[in-house]
Design a protein around this motif. Structure first.
Motif, PDB file in Angstrom:
ATOM      1  N   ARG A   1       0.848  -1.191   0.000  1.00 41.24           N
ATOM      2  CA  ARG A   1       0.000   0.000   0.000  1.00 41.24           C
ATOM      3  C   ARG A   1       0.886   1.244   0.000  1.00 41.24           C
ATOM      4  NH1 ARG A   1      -5.286  -0.031   1.501  1.00 41.24           N
ATOM      5  NH2 ARG A   1      -4.925   1.934   2.589  1.00 41.24           N
ATOM      6  N   ILE A   2       0.428   2.300  -0.645  1.00 42.25           N
ATOM      7  CA  ILE A   2       1.193   3.545  -0.682  1.00 42.25           C
ATOM      8  C   ILE A   2       1.386   4.080   0.733  1.00 42.25           C
ATOM      9  CG2 ILE A   2      -0.780   5.075  -1.076  1.00 42.25           C
ATOM     10  CD1 ILE A   2       2.575   5.509  -2.800  1.00 42.25           C
ATOM     11  N   ASP A   3       0.418   3.840   1.627  1.00 46.27           N
ATOM     12  CA  ASP A   3       0.554   4.278   3.020  1.00 46.27           C
ATOM     13  C   ASP A   3       1.820   3.697   3.649  1.00 46.27           C
ATOM     14  OD1 ASP A   3      -1.981   5.129   2.397  1.00 46.27           O
ATOM     15  OD2 ASP A   3      -2.985   4.070   4.016  1.00 46.27           O
ATOM     16  N   GLU A   4       2.120   2.446   3.326  1.00 44.93           N
ATOM     17  CA  GLU A   4       3.321   1.816   3.868  1.00 44.93           C
ATOM     18  C   GLU A   4       4.581   2.537   3.392  1.00 44.93           C
ATOM     19  OE1 GLU A   4       3.351  -2.621   3.873  1.00 44.93           O
ATOM     20  OE2 GLU A   4       1.422  -2.351   2.860  1.00 44.93           O
ATOM     21  N   LEU A   5       4.616   2.903   2.126  1.00 40.34           N
ATOM     22  CA  LEU A   5       5.768   3.624   1.583  1.00 40.34           C
ATOM     23  C   LEU A   5       5.897   5.006   2.205  1.00 40.34           C
ATOM     24  CD1 LEU A   5       5.486   2.772  -2.212  1.00 40.34           C
ATOM     25  CD2 LEU A   5       7.097   1.828  -0.558  1.00 40.34           C
TER      26      LEU A   5
ATOM     27  N   GLY B   1       4.936   5.839   5.152  1.00 39.73           N
ATOM     28  CA  GLY B   1       5.153   5.781   6.597  1.00 39.73           C
ATOM     29  C   GLY B   1       3.916   6.121   7.405  1.00 39.73           C
ATOM     30  N   ILE B   2       2.749   6.011   6.802  1.00 39.98           N
ATOM     31  CA  ILE B   2       1.489   6.301   7.500  1.00 39.98           C
ATOM     32  C   ILE B   2       0.902   4.971   7.968  1.00 39.98           C
ATOM     33  CG2 ILE B   2      -0.844   7.256   7.285  1.00 39.98           C
ATOM     34  CD1 ILE B   2       0.282   9.045   5.008  1.00 39.98           C
ATOM     35  N   SER B   3       0.900   4.742   9.274  1.00 46.53           N
ATOM     36  CA  SER B   3       0.421   3.461   9.795  1.00 46.53           C
ATOM     37  C   SER B   3      -1.080   3.442  10.025  1.00 46.53           C
ATOM     38  CB  SER B   3       1.154   3.103  11.089  1.00 46.53           C
ATOM     39  OG  SER B   3       0.956   4.115  12.056  1.00 46.53           O
ATOM     40  N   ASP B   4      -1.678   4.603  10.267  1.00 50.76           N
ATOM     41  CA  ASP B   4      -3.127   4.683  10.513  1.00 50.76           C
ATOM     42  C   ASP B   4      -3.656   5.882   9.730  1.00 50.76           C
ATOM     43  OD1 ASP B   4      -5.710   5.146  11.483  1.00 50.76           O
ATOM     44  OD2 ASP B   4      -5.176   4.592  13.536  1.00 50.76           O
TER      45      ASP B   4
END
Length: 94
Positions: free
Chosen positions: A47-51, A53-56
């Motif tokens: 997921r782009i969130d993982e790249l 650095g957004i965990s929630d």
């Protein structure tokens, strides 16, 4: 992809037949023939969130953070997209 010299909407049947592309049938290893020069294997997704650095993401939004702001060329609470047109930063993102 078949008929690589044409844009997607301009690919005729004749062009696809004459230039079928090099994707091998699933499970077949590339053999160098004009119809089998490359293959791929699905290994998952990220997921782009993982790249970024957004965990929630819900909490990120609730805190009124932004992934990117065009006016400042930066994020708020996230620096992944900072310098959106910077070639060095884009190379790191890839």
């Amino acid at each position: 992809e078949a008929c690589p010299e044409q844009a997607f909407g301009n690919k005729t049947g004749d062009c696809k037949q004459q230039n079928p592309g090099g994707l091998c049938p699933e499970g077949k290893r590339p053999d160098g023939s004009r119809t089998c020069t490359w293959s791929y294997e699905k290994t998952g997704e990220i997921r782009i969130d993982e790249l970024e650095g957004i965990s929630d993401y819900a909490a990120f939004c609730a805190a009124h953070h932004r992934e990117y702001d065009e006016n400042t060329d930066r994020g708020d609470g996230c620096d992944f997209w900072d310098g959106k047109q910077d070639p060095v930063r884009n190379a790191k993102r890839v």
